[in-house]
Motif scaffolding. Structure first.
Motif, PDB file in Angstrom:
ATOM      1  N   ASP A  53      -2.563  -3.754  13.508  1.00 51.57           N
ATOM      2  CA  ASP A  53      -1.829  -5.012  13.421  1.00 51.57           C
ATOM      3  C   ASP A  53      -0.515  -4.811  12.680  1.00 51.57           C
ATOM      4  N   VAL A  54      -0.584  -4.028  11.613  1.00 53.29           N
ATOM      5  CA  VAL A  54       0.631  -3.766  10.849  1.00 53.29           C
ATOM      6  C   VAL A  54       1.635  -3.009  11.712  1.00 53.29           C
ATOM      7  N   SER A  55       1.138  -2.012  12.414  1.00 52.85           N
ATOM      8  CA  SER A  55       2.053  -1.187  13.212  1.00 52.85           C
ATOM      9  C   SER A  55       2.717  -2.018  14.299  1.00 52.85           C
ATOM     10  N   ARG A  56       1.969  -2.879  14.920  1.00 54.59           N
ATOM     11  CA  ARG A  56       2.547  -3.738  15.949  1.00 54.59           C
ATOM     12  C   ARG A  56       3.614  -4.649  15.367  1.00 54.59           C
ATOM     13  N   LEU A  57       3.258  -5.280  14.246  1.00 55.98           N
ATOM     14  CA  LEU A  57       4.189  -6.227  13.640  1.00 55.98           C
ATOM     15  C   LEU A  57       5.466  -5.533  13.180  1.00 55.98           C
ATOM     16  N   ALA A  58       5.313  -4.302  12.713  1.00 60.37           N
ATOM     17  CA  ALA A  58       6.487  -3.584  12.213  1.00 60.37           C
ATOM     18  C   ALA A  58       7.206  -2.835  13.331  1.00 60.37           C
ATOM     19  N   GLY A  59       6.562  -2.753  14.480  1.00 60.01           N
ATOM     20  CA  GLY A  59       7.181  -2.055  15.590  1.00 60.01           C
ATOM     21  C   GLY A  59       7.230  -0.548  15.404  1.00 60.01           C
ATOM     22  N   VAL A  60       6.194  -0.022  14.795  1.00 58.11           N
ATOM     23  CA  VAL A  60       6.114   1.431  14.615  1.00 58.11           C
ATOM     24  C   VAL A  60       4.716   1.886  15.021  1.00 58.11           C
ATOM     25  N   SER A  61       4.455   3.170  14.916  1.00 58.45           N
ATOM     26  CA  SER A  61       3.131   3.662  15.258  1.00 58.45           C
ATOM     27  C   SER A  61       2.211   3.563  14.043  1.00 58.45           C
ATOM     28  N   ARG A  62       0.927   3.697  14.305  1.00 60.65           N
ATOM     29  CA  ARG A  62      -0.030   3.636  13.195  1.00 60.65           C
ATOM     30  C   ARG A  62       0.240   4.743  12.192  1.00 60.65           C
ATOM     31  N   MET A  63       0.578   5.908  12.715  1.00 60.07           N
ATOM     32  CA  MET A  63       0.829   7.038  11.824  1.00 60.07           C
ATOM     33  C   MET A  63       1.922   6.731  10.815  1.00 60.07           C
ATOM     34  N   THR A  64       2.946   6.071  11.278  1.00 61.99           N
ATOM     35  CA  THR A  64       4.046   5.750  10.368  1.00 61.99           C
ATOM     36  C   THR A  64       3.565   4.823   9.254  1.00 61.99           C
ATOM     37  N   VAL A  65       2.733   3.866   9.626  1.00 61.25           N
ATOM     38  CA  VAL A  65       2.185   2.976   8.598  1.00 61.25           C
ATOM     39  C   VAL A  65       1.363   3.794   7.606  1.00 61.25           C
ATOM     40  N   SER A  66       0.550   4.644   8.151  1.00 63.45           N
ATOM     41  CA  SER A  66      -0.281   5.487   7.289  1.00 63.45           C
ATOM     42  C   SER A  66       0.589   6.291   6.334  1.00 63.45           C
ATOM     43  N   ARG A  67       1.674   6.821   6.863  1.00 63.11           N
ATOM     44  CA  ARG A  67       2.570   7.619   6.019  1.00 63.11           C
ATOM     45  C   ARG A  67       3.206   6.777   4.926  1.00 63.11           C
ATOM     46  N   VAL A  68       3.606   5.592   5.281  1.00 63.70           N
ATOM     47  CA  VAL A  68       4.222   4.726   4.276  1.00 63.70           C
ATOM     48  C   VAL A  68       3.282   4.553   3.087  1.00 63.70           C
ATOM     49  N   LEU A  69       1.998   4.489   3.382  1.00 62.30           N
ATOM     50  CA  LEU A  69       1.041   4.235   2.312  1.00 62.30           C
ATOM     51  C   LEU A  69       0.637   5.486   1.546  1.00 62.30           C
ATOM     52  N   SER A  70       0.623   6.618   2.224  1.00 62.30           N
ATOM     53  CA  SER A  70       0.110   7.798   1.543  1.00 62.30           C
ATOM     54  C   SER A  70       1.207   8.775   1.138  1.00 62.30           C
ATOM     55  N   ASP A  71       2.333   8.757   1.840  1.00 63.39           N
ATOM     56  CA  ASP A  71       3.388   9.716   1.534  1.00 63.39           C
ATOM     57  C   ASP A  71       4.741   9.157   1.968  1.00 63.39           C
ATOM     58  N   PRO A  72       5.195   8.152   1.237  1.00 64.52           N
ATOM     59  CA  PRO A  72       6.360   7.358   1.648  1.00 64.52           C
ATOM     60  C   PRO A  72       7.629   8.192   1.834  1.00 64.52           C
ATOM     61  N   GLU A  73       7.704   9.315   1.152  1.00 61.54           N
ATOM     62  CA  GLU A  73       8.901  10.143   1.223  1.00 61.54           C
ATOM     63  C   GLU A  73       9.195  10.585   2.650  1.00 61.54           C
ATOM     64  N   LEU A  74       8.165  10.662   3.434  1.00 63.61           N
ATOM     65  CA  LEU A  74       8.331  11.170   4.796  1.00 63.61           C
ATOM     66  C   LEU A  74       8.936  10.146   5.742  1.00 63.61           C
ATOM     67  N   VAL A  75       9.057   8.919   5.250  1.00 57.38           N
ATOM     68  CA  VAL A  75       9.497   7.840   6.150  1.00 57.38           C
ATOM     69  C   VAL A  75      10.882   7.337   5.742  1.00 57.38           C
ATOM     70  N   LEU A  76      11.707   7.085   6.718  1.00 51.11           N
ATOM     71  CA  LEU A  76      13.037   6.555   6.484  1.00 51.11           C
ATOM     72  C   LEU A  76      12.951   5.230   5.711  1.00 51.11           C
ATOM     73  N   PRO A  77      13.808   5.058   4.710  1.00 49.81           N
ATOM     74  CA  PRO A  77      13.736   3.848   3.888  1.00 49.81           C
ATOM     75  C   PRO A  77      13.720   2.564   4.717  1.00 49.81           C
ATOM     76  N   ALA A  78      14.549   2.511   5.739  1.00 49.56           N
ATOM     77  CA  ALA A  78      14.612   1.288   6.548  1.00 49.56           C
ATOM     78  C   ALA A  78      13.257   1.014   7.208  1.00 49.56           C
ATOM     79  N   THR A  79      12.676   2.060   7.770  1.00 47.40           N
ATOM     80  CA  THR A  79      11.369   1.919   8.411  1.00 47.40           C
ATOM     81  C   THR A  79      10.324   1.500   7.389  1.00 47.40           C
ATOM     82  N   ARG A  80      10.388   2.171   6.270  1.00 45.92           N
ATOM     83  CA  ARG A  80       9.461   1.884   5.181  1.00 45.92           C
ATOM     84  C   ARG A  80       9.470   0.395   4.858  1.00 45.92           C
TER      85      ARG A  80
END
Lengths: 373, 373
Positions: free
Chosen positions: B41-68
Motif C-alpha cells: 500500500d505504501v509503495s503504491r501510494l508513493a509510486g515506488v516499488s516495495r523494495m524502495t520502501v523497504s530501503r527507506v526503512l532499513s537503509d535510507p542512505e541508498l535512496v534519493l532524498p526526494a524519493t525518501r
DNA sequence: CTCCTTGATGGGACCGATATCATCGTAACT
DNA sequence: AGTTACGATGATATCGGTCCCATCAAGGAG
C-alpha cells in the motif's frame, strides 16, 4: 498406505514438489553449521506432508494416532521447534499481547505483568513487555516497536496522547485496554481505579481523623518524564483539602519519578524542616511512605505519635515495618488477572465488543502509622 | 522520472505485477473493516516499488532524498507500521533476545531485565521475557515458547537440565548466556557471581566477627519448585562453617520459594524459638533478612545487640531500615548491562566466539545490623 | 564516441508456516 | 450394488516482508 510403510526417508510426499526452482538464496556459507530444522525436515523424516505435521501440532485430533506418533518421533529426533514468525504470518495470529508499563522495577507493576501472564498462559498468549521509565518520548518509540510485532491486543498504563501514537493505534485496529487508571476519555476499554479518587480518599481519611496540618509527598515532573498517575493522586488530594476549606496542604515535591524509599526519606526530612508542626503526611506511593517512616525513626520523630503517615499501593513492606503502614490498597495482581480474562473474551469475540470500563475499587487499609483521634 | 510525477495513486511500479492469480485466500468478510496497510500500500501510494520502501526503512542512505520523502509521506498518511514477523521470516533476524527469569517480582531480577533492555535498546533488540516462578517443569514449557519466537540469543538464570531442553538448545544454535550464577558446567557463556561463594563469604564474615552460635534462614524446596541459586548459597554457607570446624549451623527452612519479607519474619521467629541463644543469622535474601529485622523489633529482640542479621542482594530497603542491613552486594543492574554488551559483541561476531565466563564479583556491605567484636 | 563504473530502483524468488480446496479410500445409507 | 458422507491426507497459494540480482541512466575514462 499401510501404517509404517514410509519410514524410510526417501520418496514420499512433499519431497519432490519442493525441489529448488531457480536460484536459491545463497546458503550463507561458513556461518552456522547446523541448519535449523523446519517443518519440511520433519515431514520428510516422518514420511508425511507438511500439512500433516502442522495438524499434529495445532489440532492433533484430525490426525490418525499412528501418523501422529510418527510425526512426534520425527519432531523429537530433530529437536524441531516450529517458527512462530512464519506461523503468525500465515495465520495472522501472533499470539502476542503487548503490555506497556512505566517500569518493571516496581512490585505492583511487576505483579500486573505476573497476573496477566498467568491469565493468558493457558490460552497460549505470550506477553510482550515494554517500559517507558516514565518518559513520554520513549513511549511512542516503544509503541511503534510493539505494534510492529502485531500484538493481538494492547495493554497500557497511562495515557498515550501523542498525535502519531493515536494514528498508529487506530491503524493497528486491535483491542486496547488501559489499566491502573480510569481515564476520563479512555481510548477504548479501561480497567483499574481512579487515581484522582485515591488522592481524595487519602485527604478525606486524614481530615476525618482530625488532622488540620496536613502535608504530602510527591515527585516533581521533569520535562517528558512524569508520573501522570501519581500526579492525578496529588490533584485529588489537593482538591479534597480545598473542598473541605482546609488551608492548602504543604506539598513537598522532591526528586523525580520513579519514587523510592530513599525519595521518601529525603522528602519527609525536607518537609519536617519546612513545617515542624506537620501532623499527617500522605505519600503518593508506599515506597515513599515507608522511606519516610524509616527516616522518622532516624530523626527521632515518633510515628504515629508525632507524625502520621499514609501511603498508597499496599506494598508488602508496608505490612512488615513498625509501625505497619496505613495505606490505600489497589489490587494490582487481580488487575492483571482480570485484564487477562477480559482480553480472552475480547479476542474470542473478534474484538468488536462495547468499550468497557471496570473499576476494581480501592480500600483503605488501616494499620498503625496513623494516630487515632 | 521527474520528482513528484507519480503522486497520483494509479499506474505505477509494483501495481500490475501484484494482481491476484488464482483463488485468493478468503477475505474473511465481516471481520475487521480496516485492512492493515502493508508495504505494498505504501509503495503504491508513493509510486515506488516495495523494495524502495523497504530501503527507506532499513537503509535510507541508498535512496534519493526526494524519493525518501515521498515514501515517508505515504507511510505517515497510512499510519503504516512494518510487520516484523514478515521481516524476520525473510531476513532471518527477529531482533528478539530471550530472557528467562525465576520471577519478575523481585527487584534484582527486574533490574536485570531493565539493564538488559537499556543495553540492547539502541541496537534495536527487543527483550522477550519469560519467568518460571521457580518451577522447573514450567521452565521447559517456557523455553519452548521462547525458542519458537526464534530469539537471536538466550539469557538464562539457573540451569536448564532437562534432556529435552538441552536438545532444543542445541538445535536452536544460538548464543546462550547464563547469568546470576557461575555454573561449574556452563552451557556456553556465563556472567555473574558464585552463589556458593556468597554463602561461604557470609559464613566467613560471621565467624570472623566472633560469632559461634550461627543460624541461617532459607526456603524449603518443594518438588519442582526450587530456588537453586538460594540453595547454592546455603550449601556454601554450611560448607564454610564445617570447614571452620564450627558446630553445624542451625538452618531454618521455612516456607517455599520465592522468599519474602513475611518469610523472613516467620523464619526468625521460629529460629529464635528453637534456639533463643542464637547470635547471628544469615538469610539467603535481603527480603528475608529485612523481614527478620522487622520481626525482631516486634519481638523486642534488639538488632544487633541481641542478634546480628546479614542478608544477600543489597536491596534498596536494606539501606533504609534501622538498623541498616549488612549484606552481600551483587550488582544486578550492571549484570544486565554487561550481559547486554556481551550479547552485542556475540551477535556482531556471528556468534562463534569462545565461551566466556565473567565474574562480576561480590562485596560485603557493612552496615549496622551486625554487632562489632 | 564507445565502454565501463556507479548509483538508484525494480522484479521475482523465497523465508516457514497455515488456509483452503482437492483427493482418495472406506463406512453408511437407500 | 450404487451413491453419498466422511475421515485422513496432500497440493498449492499465500501471508508481508527482504535478498539477490537485473536494469537503466548518467558520468568518467580511454
Amino acid at each position: 498406505m499401510p501404517i509404517g510403510a514410509a519410514i524410510d526417508h526417501a520418496g514420499s510426499a512433499d519431497q519432490m514438489t519442493d525441489t529448488p526452482k531457480v536460484q536459491p538464496r545463497a546458503a550463507t556459507p561458513g556461518r552456522r553449521a547446523t541448519q535449523r530444522p523446519t517443518i519440511r525436515d520433519v515431514s520428510r523424516l516422518a514420511g508425511v506432508s507438511r500439512m500433516t505435521v502442522s495438524r499434529v501440532l495445532s489440532d492433533p485430533e484430525l490426525v490418525l494416532p499412528a501418523t501422529r506418533e510418527k510425526v512426534h518421533k520425527a519432531i523429537a529426533d530433530l529437536g524441531y521447534v516450529p517458527d512462530r514468525a512464519a506461523g503468525s504470518l500465515s495465520s495472522r495470529r501472533t499470539g502476542f499481547i503487548a503490555l506497556m508499563l512505566p517500569t518493571l522495577t516496581n512490585a505492583n507493576f511487576a505483579a500486573v505483568a505476573h497476573g496477566l501472564t498467568e491469565a493468558l498462559r493457558e490460552a497460549d498468549y505470550h506477553l510482550l513487555i515494554a517500559y517507558t521509565d516514565y518518559d513520554m518520548a520513549e513511549e511512542e518509540r516503544q509503541l511503534r516497536n510493539l505494534l510492529a510485532r502485531r500484538p493481538e491486543a494492547l495493554v497500557l498504563t497511562g495515557a498515550v496522547h501523542r498525535r502519531n501514537a493515536s494514528r498508529m493505534l487506530l491503524a493497528a485496529d486491535i483491542p486496547v485496554v488501559e489499566i491502573a487508571d480510569l481515564p476520563s476519555q479512555p481510548i477504548e476499554h479501561a480497567i483499574g481505579f481512579s487515581n484522582y479518587q485515591v488522592g481524595r480518599t487519602a485527604a478525606r481519611y486524614l481530615i476525618d481523623a482530625g488532622f488540620t496540618r496536613i502535608g504530602a509527598i510527591a515527585a516533581s515532573p521533569e520535562g517528558e518524564v512524569t508520573d501522570h498517575r501519581g500526579e492525578e493522586r496529588m490533584r485529588g488530594f489537593e482538591d479534597e483539602l480545598r473542598l473541605s476549606r482546609m488551608s492548602t496542604a504543604m506539598v513537598m515535591r522532591h526528586g523525580t519519578a520513579p519514587v523510592s524509599f530513599h525519595h521518601g526519606a529525603g522528602a519527609i526530612r525536607a518537609l519536617v524542616e519546612r513545617d515542624p508542626a506537620v501532623e499527617a503526611v500522605f505519600a503518593v506511593s508506599d515506597l515513599s511512605a515507608v522511606g519516610a517512616v524509616m527516616e522518622c525513626q532516624r530523626m527521632g520523630v515518633r510515628v504515629p505519635d508525632d507524625i502520621s503517615i499514609m501511603g498508597f499501593g499496599d506494598f508488602e513492606i508496608g505490612r512488615e515495618i513498625n509501625p505497619a503502614l496505613t495505606t490505600i490498597h489497589a489490587d494490582f495482581r487481580a488487575l492483571g488477572l482480570r485484564t487477562g480474562e477480559m482480553l480472552r473474551e475480547l479476542l474470542a469475540d473478534g474484538g468488536d465488543a462495547e468499550a468497557r470500563m471496570i473499576d476494581v475499587g480501592l480500600r483503605v487499609i488501616e494499620r498503625a502509622s496513623i494516630r487515632g483521634r
